[in-house]
Design an enzyme around this catalytic site. Structure first.
Site, PDB file in Angstrom:
ATOM      1  N   ARG A 553       0.829  -1.198   0.000  1.00  0.00           N
ATOM      2  CA  ARG A 553       0.000   0.000   0.000  1.00  0.00           C
ATOM      3  C   ARG A 553       0.871   1.258   0.000  1.00  0.00           C
ATOM      4  NH1 ARG A 553      -5.449  -0.955  -0.663  1.00  0.00           N
ATOM      5  NH2 ARG A 553      -5.600   1.202   0.023  1.00  0.00           N
ATOM      6  N   VAL A 554       0.380   2.286  -0.656  1.00  0.00           N
ATOM      7  CA  VAL A 554       1.080   3.563  -0.641  1.00  0.00           C
ATOM      8  C   VAL A 554       0.294   4.598   0.158  1.00  0.00           C
ATOM      9  CG1 VAL A 554       2.294   3.174  -2.797  1.00  0.00           C
ATOM     10  CG2 VAL A 554       0.040   4.237  -2.829  1.00  0.00           C
ATOM     11  N   ASP A 555      -0.815   4.172   0.760  1.00  0.00           N
ATOM     12  CA  ASP A 555      -1.593   5.114   1.569  1.00  0.00           C
ATOM     13  C   ASP A 555      -1.480   4.711   3.043  1.00  0.00           C
ATOM     14  OD1 ASP A 555      -3.039   2.789   1.643  1.00  0.00           O
ATOM     15  OD2 ASP A 555      -4.779   3.582   0.574  1.00  0.00           O
ATOM     16  N   ASP A 556      -2.328   5.271   3.881  1.00  0.00           N
ATOM     17  CA  ASP A 556      -2.205   4.992   5.306  1.00  0.00           C
ATOM     18  C   ASP A 556      -2.985   3.752   5.712  1.00  0.00           C
ATOM     19  OD1 ASP A 556      -0.478   7.069   5.820  1.00  0.00           O
ATOM     20  OD2 ASP A 556      -2.118   8.511   5.838  1.00  0.00           O
ATOM     21  N   VAL A 557      -2.809   2.717   4.927  1.00  0.00           N
ATOM     22  CA  VAL A 557      -3.451   1.447   5.251  1.00  0.00           C
ATOM     23  C   VAL A 557      -2.324   0.445   5.453  1.00  0.00           C
ATOM     24  CG1 VAL A 557      -4.876  -0.424   4.338  1.00  0.00           C
ATOM     25  CG2 VAL A 557      -5.556   1.948   3.949  1.00  0.00           C
TER      26      VAL A 557
END
Ligand code: 6R9
Length: 685
Positions: A553-557
């Site tokens: 993941r590249v997001d805050d997940v």
């Protein structure tokens, strides 16, 4: 890669792409091709790259025609008018919408059950059920399953559940779980399965969001040797949701005698009903509620980059066609197969590849109630031998944990029946891939490393066993009809060998249609970051041969043992603790779980650090989200590294968490750079 760590234009919360670096390392580590045997390829549905390319080309040139031909193999009360697809995926041209087979009238439960029974599969085993305890098992044929589903469907109708109503299902892996899903689908009710490891608070949150007419649960379940009182959790959730203005009239409770007797179950007369007392009294036939292809089938909540889980909504027709087709091709399904997916129906994998995909194909599905290492680490292979499982589908975290226990747990079983292996939930590292291939599969079984998401409904990038040579750790190529593109931070498509953000061009029938009650969030999260595309939230690289390497993941997940957890959800659970002033959560590499949860916690002024407090913070997360989201590490933080505008610099926290202290980068933009030194000092406290 460095340039990718900056925010892409228009993107919401894209943070670091260090995963892409890892991806490149993986790609260079592996230059080997693993060829399918001639024996396997010659019997495969797609026996060669040429055949794949031929089918793939048609699916891209004429998606409506391609998917219409496949859809025609199902039962439709009324066929969809042409064209099969209508969509707008470009936010610059108005609201995003996706419709497949709209106007077509069908029912997925009918297609899973009645259609198969009518085709002569009535006596074929639909579900082999294996209980937690050795020796407890059961089977249901397709005819029997249909009857059970009809009885429950009749009961639900009788208590007032109608087409379009939501029903929350909070059950462990009993046969009653797929039965409940199929019963809802039969009457056009929208099921919302909540994984039975979620806490009362999380369950209440989901109940408040979708306002179900009924909740279906059981009194208890045994995980390993420990009984867990699920009904108590449901009671607490229903009290909680009632306080927030949503009360539920019916709580249908299955008595799971292997874990607990009804006498010791707490009960609320009028609301609570024993499944065994009512459901078997209903007729074993039940008319189908015919629904539009675009009528909702289910809601499934998943984590995003804010604290509030997203209600992913899937509709009927496209999802049906897509899960059935991906199941068939990605596992090279044959009618003689015995298929086992270890996922729980509480996650998307259990929806698409325990229940719908396999049953639409008339497959025999194994459902296992217990833990994969109970009573010991050989249980999976014991089950494989017992049922002669031919297709085994699991997550890398299980592969890694079994790998650590040693080969002897595997090799003492025959596993001769196995033909295809599968992997899902997170990237599978090449060494785990090789162990899975060589030891579990005796170097005989191709591995389908299926990349997809709750949102995508079914596989998007996956090997087709027998078609291509494999590269350990690569999900290989797109499924039919899927156009993955890798874009740079400006949203520009990059060709050839590259790394970047993984997006999808165009739609596919299994795509989700909205986030329940929040279409704006749907557009903002998935379609605004890179206008014109669906943005997956994953990083990906493509190698010189065109193979895809998913890099996380590249997001805050974060992805813990294949479970998606939003860092914001964990943070909000931590700060709800009266002694916690602030919290910042990041993912760190974890040998078995893939990623572990690492929490930086600032305490309320004057509160001293203590082991007890650490425990009670972890408990707060367990209670609010569930045990699977418990932080692996609490790092005391007198302060957090923030920019002058008050934004926490997670890039720095990630480096501290992974002890890459010489890679902290520029800290001069911090409001107070000395915070970093304090954090480093406290690292091992
Ligand atoms: C099916 C499922 C989705 C996220 C996804 C990605 C990761 C899933 C993967 C994989 C690499 C694979 N993921 N399968 N990464 N290779 N084969 O897991 O859905 O729970 O929504 O998670 O899981 O990061 O974005 P979901």
């Amino acid at each position: 890669v460095d340039s990718l760590t900056t925010m892409p234009s228009g993107a919401g919360k894209i943070s670091c792409l260090n995963a892409v670096v890892l991806g490149e390392a993986l790609a260079s580590e592996v230059d080997e091709l693993v060829f399918p045997s001639h024996h396997f390829s010659s019997q495969a549905l797609v026996p060669s790259p040429q055949k794949y390319l031929e089918i793939y080309q048609r699916s891209i040139d004429d998606p409506a025609g391609f998917w219409s031909d496949i859809a025609s193999q199902f039962y439709w009360k009324q066929k969809w008018p042409q064209p099969a697809v209508s969509e707008n995926l470009d936010v610059r041209e108005g609201h995003v919408y996706i419709e497949w087979f709209k106007g077509g009238i069908t029912n997925i439960s009918y297609n899973c059950l009645d259609r198969n029974v009518e085709a002569g599969l009535g006596d074929k085993v639909a579900i082999y059920w294996e209980g937690n305890d050795l020796g407890s098992d059961a089977t249901l044929t397709y005819s029997q399953l249909l009857q059970r589903v009809c009885q429950l469907a009749n009961y639900l109708k009788d208590v007032g559940v109608k087409k379009g109503d939501a029903v929350v299902i909070y059950l462990p892996m009993l046969m009653e779980l797929p039965i409940a899903m199929l019963a809802c689908a039969r009457i056009g009710a929208v099921h919302s399965v909540v994984f039975a490891g979620f806490s009362a608070e999380s369950l209440a949150q989901r109940i408040v969001d979708c306002k179900p007419k009924a909740v279906i649960t059981c009194n208890a379940v045994k995980r390993g040797s420990k009984p867990i009182h699920l009904k108590d959790i449901v009671d607490a959730a229903l009290t909680g949701s009632a306080q927030q203005g949503v009360s539920v009239d019916v709580c249908l409770t299955y008595e799971n005698q292997s874990a607990m007797m009804r006498e010791s179950t707490k009960w609320q007369e009028g609301r609570d009903v024993w499944w065994q007392d009512v459901v078997p009294k209903y007729p074993t036939t039940c008319d189908v509620e015919w629904v539009d292809a675009e009528d909702p089938l289910f809601l499934l909540y998943t984590s995003g980059s804010t604290g509030k889980p997203k209600g992913v909504l899937h509709t009927t027709g496209g999802y049906m066609v897509y899960t059935a087709t991906t199941f068939k091709y990605a596992f090279d399904y044959k009618p003689s197969d015995v298929y086992w997916c270890t996922a729980d129906c509480g996650w998307i994998t259990g929806h698409s590849y325990v229940t719908y995909g396999p049953m639409l194909n008339g497959a025999s599905v194994l459902v296992y109630e217990g833990a994969p290492n109970y009573p010991d680490s050989g249980r999976c292979w014991d089950i494989v031998d017992k049922y002669k499982v031919t297709i085994f589908y699991t997550a890398p975290t299980l592969v890694r944990s079994l790998m650590r226990e040693g080969d002897q747990y595997v090799t003492r079983y025959s596993r001769k029946s196995l033909r295809v292996l599968g992997s899902v939930g997170e990237p599978i590292n090449p060494s785990a891939w090789r162990w899975y291939f060589n030891v579990v599969g005796d170097s005989r079984c191709p591995i389908s490393d299926t990349w997809w998401q709750t949102e995508t409904g079914g596989f998007l990038i996956t090997p087709l066993p027998g078609a291509w040579p494999q590269k350990p750790g690569s999900a290989t190529f797109p499924f039919f009809g899927v156009q993955p593109v890798i874009v740079d931070e400006k949203g520009v498509e990059i060709e050839g060998e590259c790394s970047g953000y993984l997006c999808i061009k165009g739609s596919w029938p299994g795509a989700f249609r909205t986030l329940y009650g929040d279409h704006e969030r749907y557009e903002t999260t998935y379609f605004k970051p890179f206008p014109g595309y669906y943005f997956s939230g994953d990083g990906c690289s493509r190698d010189k041969d065109g193979y895809h390497w998913l890099t996380g993941r590249v997001d805050d997940v974060i992805n813990v043992s294949g479970h998606r957890i939003g860092t914001a959800e964990v943070e909000s659970a931590l700060v709800s603790h009266p002694q916690c002033a602030e919290a910042a959560v990041v993912g760190v590499e974890h040998e078995v779980k893939g990623q572990g949860i690492y929490a930086f916690v600032t305490l309320v002024e004057g509160v001293p650090y203590s082991e007890e407090l650490r425990k009670s913070l972890v408990l707060a997360v367990r209670q609010q989200i569930g045990a699977f989201a418990a932080p692996d590490k609490i790092h005391w933080a007198p302060g957090l590294p923030k920019t002058r505008s008050g934004k926490i610099m997670r890039r720095i926290l990630r480096k501290i968490a992974s002890r890459q202290l010489d890679e902290l980068g520029d800290t001069s933009t911090l409001a107070d750079p000395s915070v970093v030194d304090q954090l480093i000092e406290l690292a091992d406290h």
